[in-house]
Write a protein that holds these residues in place. Sequence first.
Motif, short mmCIF file in Angstrom:
data_model
loop_
_atom_site.label_atom_id
_atom_site.label_comp_id
_atom_site.label_asym_id
_atom_site.label_seq_id
_atom_site.Cartn_x
_atom_site.Cartn_y
_atom_site.Cartn_z
N VAL A 4 -91.49 20.58 79.52
CA VAL A 4 -90.07 20.58 79.38
C VAL A 4 -88.89 21.58 80.13
O VAL A 4 -89.90 22.89 80.84
CB VAL A 4 -90.54 21.19 77.72
N ARG A 6 -86.12 23.74 81.37
CA ARG A 6 -85.50 25.20 80.97
C ARG A 6 -84.62 25.69 81.71
O ARG A 6 -84.83 25.21 83.33
CB ARG A 6 -86.70 25.54 80.97
N LEU A 25 -75.58 26.01 76.39
CA LEU A 25 -76.74 26.11 74.94
C LEU A 25 -76.43 24.90 74.73
O LEU A 25 -77.15 23.32 75.00
CB LEU A 25 -76.63 26.89 73.96
N ALA A 29 -78.37 21.36 75.98
CA ALA A 29 -78.77 20.10 74.70
C ALA A 29 -78.73 19.19 74.64
O ALA A 29 -79.75 18.42 74.41
CB ALA A 29 -78.59 20.79 72.98
N VAL A 33 -82.27 19.67 78.08
CA VAL A 33 -82.83 21.29 78.38
C VAL A 33 -83.29 22.04 77.31
O VAL A 33 -82.12 22.05 77.07
CB VAL A 33 -82.19 21.09 80.12
N HIS A 34 -84.30 22.99 77.79
CA HIS A 34 -84.80 24.09 76.55
C HIS A 34 -83.84 24.90 77.37
O HIS A 34 -84.15 26.06 78.72
CB HIS A 34 -86.17 24.55 77.00
N MET A 36 -82.32 29.14 77.66
CA MET A 36 -82.39 30.20 77.26
C MET A 36 -81.15 30.57 77.41
O MET A 36 -80.29 30.63 78.11
CB MET A 36 -83.47 31.14 77.92
#
Length: 63
Positions: A4, A6, A25, A29, A33-34, A36
């Motif tokens: 995954v 990030r 964000l 998405a 990509v995750h 943070m």
Amino acid sequence: MARVHRALTIAGSDSGGGAGIQADLKTFAALGVHGMSAITSVTAQNTVEVRAIHDILPEMVRT
């Protein structure tokens, strides 16, 4: 197991959702990509004007 990816965004929060952390964000998405986040300020705004900005204390962001 698949890796995954990030990404971290350090930015302000746009209460209208069109910029800042919220836009970052959404982009993460869309790219799979995750996301943070570290929020550095919050705003009260709409598509026409920014009514208020409140910066987050550096001590809080560093924690």
